[in-house]
Design an enzyme around this catalytic site. Structure first.
Site, PDB file in Angstrom:
ATOM      1  N   LYS A 156     -57.543  51.998  18.865  1.00  0.00           N
ATOM      2  CA  LYS A 156     -57.821  53.191  18.172  1.00  0.00           C
ATOM      3  C   LYS A 156     -57.451  54.440  18.983  1.00  0.00           C
ATOM      4  O   LYS A 156     -56.840  55.485  18.379  1.00  0.00           O
ATOM      5  CB  LYS A 156     -59.366  53.236  17.530  1.00  0.00           C
ATOM      6  CG  LYS A 156     -59.455  52.116  16.732  1.00  0.00           C
ATOM      7  CD  LYS A 156     -60.665  52.431  15.875  1.00  0.00           C
ATOM      8  CE  LYS A 156     -60.554  53.567  14.740  1.00  0.00           C
ATOM      9  NZ  LYS A 156     -59.350  53.334  13.583  1.00  0.00           N
ATOM     10  N   GLU A 197     -64.601  52.430  20.159  1.00  0.00           N
ATOM     11  CA  GLU A 197     -64.226  51.043  20.800  1.00  0.00           C
ATOM     12  C   GLU A 197     -64.486  51.289  22.219  1.00  0.00           C
ATOM     13  O   GLU A 197     -63.876  50.279  22.951  1.00  0.00           O
ATOM     14  CB  GLU A 197     -62.698  50.750  20.400  1.00  0.00           C
ATOM     15  CG  GLU A 197     -62.370  50.233  18.963  1.00  0.00           C
ATOM     16  CD  GLU A 197     -60.987  50.066  18.720  1.00  0.00           C
ATOM     17  OE1 GLU A 197     -61.008  49.396  17.712  1.00  0.00           O
ATOM     18  OE2 GLU A 197     -60.176  50.607  19.366  1.00  0.00           O
ATOM     19  N   ASN A 235     -63.726  56.606   7.083  1.00  0.00           N
ATOM     20  CA  ASN A 235     -63.367  56.222   5.819  1.00  0.00           C
ATOM     21  C   ASN A 235     -64.291  56.102   4.974  1.00  0.00           C
ATOM     22  O   ASN A 235     -65.714  56.106   5.228  1.00  0.00           O
ATOM     23  CB  ASN A 235     -62.322  54.849   6.155  1.00  0.00           C
ATOM     24  CG  ASN A 235     -63.090  53.715   6.441  1.00  0.00           C
ATOM     25  OD1 ASN A 235     -64.124  53.448   6.328  1.00  0.00           O
ATOM     26  ND2 ASN A 235     -62.519  52.634   7.338  1.00  0.00           N
ATOM     27  N   GLY A 285     -58.383  56.085   1.471  1.00  0.00           N
ATOM     28  CA  GLY A 285     -56.953  55.137   1.101  1.00  0.00           C
ATOM     29  C   GLY A 285     -55.857  55.785   0.356  1.00  0.00           C
ATOM     30  O   GLY A 285     -55.615  56.859   0.442  1.00  0.00           O
ATOM     31  N   ASP A 337     -55.680  56.098  12.044  1.00  0.00           N
ATOM     32  CA  ASP A 337     -55.595  56.647  13.390  1.00  0.00           C
ATOM     33  C   ASP A 337     -54.432  57.757  13.199  1.00  0.00           C
ATOM     34  O   ASP A 337     -54.256  58.712  13.530  1.00  0.00           O
ATOM     35  CB  ASP A 337     -55.310  55.389  14.405  1.00  0.00           C
ATOM     36  CG  ASP A 337     -56.481  54.613  14.644  1.00  0.00           C
ATOM     37  OD1 ASP A 337     -57.621  55.296  14.590  1.00  0.00           O
ATOM     38  OD2 ASP A 337     -56.361  53.653  15.130  1.00  0.00           O
ATOM     39  N   CYS A 369     -46.819  55.716   7.734  1.00  0.00           N
ATOM     40  CA  CYS A 369     -47.237  54.636   8.401  1.00  0.00           C
ATOM     41  C   CYS A 369     -47.251  53.413   7.636  1.00  0.00           C
ATOM     42  O   CYS A 369     -46.900  52.428   8.276  1.00  0.00           O
ATOM     43  CB  CYS A 369     -48.534  55.018   9.175  1.00  0.00           C
ATOM     44  SG  CYS A 369     -49.443  53.738  10.062  1.00  0.00           S
ATOM     45  N   ARG A 422     -44.630  50.786   6.773  1.00  0.00           N
ATOM     46  CA  ARG A 422     -43.984  50.033   7.973  1.00  0.00           C
ATOM     47  C   ARG A 422     -44.937  49.002   8.823  1.00  0.00           C
ATOM     48  O   ARG A 422     -46.055  49.426   8.534  1.00  0.00           O
ATOM     49  CB  ARG A 422     -43.370  51.005   9.152  1.00  0.00           C
ATOM     50  CG  ARG A 422     -42.521  52.016   8.586  1.00  0.00           C
ATOM     51  CD  ARG A 422     -42.468  53.324   9.469  1.00  0.00           C
ATOM     52  NE  ARG A 422     -41.547  54.471   9.060  1.00  0.00           N
ATOM     53  CZ  ARG A 422     -41.747  55.673   9.626  1.00  0.00           C
ATOM     54  NH1 ARG A 422     -42.279  55.780  10.974  1.00  0.00           N
ATOM     55  NH2 ARG A 422     -40.797  56.455   9.253  1.00  0.00           N
ATOM     56  N   GLY A 443     -47.016  47.261  11.659  1.00  0.00           N
ATOM     57  CA  GLY A 443     -47.659  47.437  12.809  1.00  0.00           C
ATOM     58  C   GLY A 443     -48.450  48.774  12.917  1.00  0.00           C
ATOM     59  O   GLY A 443     -48.480  49.294  11.800  1.00  0.00           O
TER      60      GLY A 443
END
Length: 295
Positions: free
Chosen positions: A40, A138, A182, A214, A245, A275, A278, A280
């Site tokens: 993150k 994290e 979120n 979302g 992110d 983002c 795609r 990844g």
């Protein structure tokens, strides 16, 4: 002067693409496997740098091959890694299952990230020169709190992504300027599912909140003003990994540049929408010119 400092994790994402995520005791056959730099903290750093920010990263990678690749990935996107340390042992990893709807489930193993328990030499001085400090969960909470308190001492804006979701100590919330959960994280923190009610509850602890929704966009709320909902572009999601992110990294750039909040949210939503189209995490993050064209 560094516009944005990220104090956060670096992980190697080990991603399996499957028709549907396996239930407990179930084995499914995947269609593809990829090894993608992530975490993150690193994701937000890459997103902000690609969006045009002047970005530096504080954290740790391992002494393994993943560590070298993670550092290279950050540097290739223009992130300053002078204070990204190398800890003896393995780098952090994230084991990710992505289904055909673009949804994901993730297991994170901290590795070198767990060695970052407090700020190290030079970290506070770097934070003091910045306009914003991006934080996530994290890293050990002690390091997150250490960074946020350093930012407060120097009048630097703190932007906290409370993920993975967990109870937050009051002393961390007391030095958080903008909280960006979120909708699920907001419900966990506030104890109420409705995003508007969650935002209202969270504003009793922090001055500003952005709840990402979302495909429904984002909700901004601040003390003393009416909440604002900003819609997201309608796109077909291929992989939602890293979308949050990307949103935060682009939002930080827009806010540091002094854009009005609603405009900043729309720009960040355009980045996140690019983002998710795609595969990844870091590899899917758009560049500034792409975001400008899409917004």
């Amino acid at each position: 002067m560094t516009g944005i400092v990220v104090l956060g994790s670096t992980n190697m994402d080990l991603v399996a693409y499957v028709p549907h995520a396996p239930k407990r005791g179930e084995t499914v056959t995947g269609r593809e496997f990829r090894t993608i730099p992530g975490g993150k903290g690193a994701n937000q750093a890459v997103a902000a740098a690609r969006a045009g920010g002047d970005v530096a990263m504080i954290g740790a990678v391992g002494s393994d091959e993943f560590g070298e690749l993670l550092r290279h990935t950050l540097e290739a996107s223009g992130v300053d890694t002078d204070l990204l340390r190398t800890a003896e042992g393995p780098s952090g990893t994230a084991h990710i299952v992505v289904d055909d709807e673009g949804g994901n489930s993730i297991v994170v193993i901290p590795g070198a990230n767990g060695a970052v328990t407090a700020l190290g030499p030079g970290d506070e001085a770097l934070i003091a020169t910045s306009d914003a400090l991006l934080l996530q969960l994290e890293l050990p909470l002690s390091a997150v709190l250490d960074g946020a308190e350093a930012a407060r001492r120097h009048g630097v804006r703190t932007i906290l992504t409370p993920a993975p979701a967990q109870p937050l100590p009051p002393e961390l919330l007391a030095v958080t300027d903008l909280l960006v959960p979120n909708e699920h994280e907001a419900a966990t923190l506030a104890g109420v599912a409705d995003p508007h009610m969650a935002a209202e509850a969270l504003l009793r602890q922090v001055p500003e909140v952005v709840i990402t929704l979302g495909s429904a966009g984002s909700l901004y709320a601040a003390r003393g003003s009416a909440p604002v909902t900003v819609p997201a572009p309608r796109v077909r999601a291929v992989d939602t990994t890293g979308a949050g992110d990307t949103f935060v990294g682009a939002l930080a750039v827009a806010l540091v540049e002094g854009r009005p909040v609603q405009q900043a949210l729309s720009w960040a939503s355009a980045a996140a929408a690019l983002c998710v189209q795609r595969p990844g995490a870091s590899t899917s993050m758009p560049y500034r010119s792409e975001i400008d064209d899409a917004s």
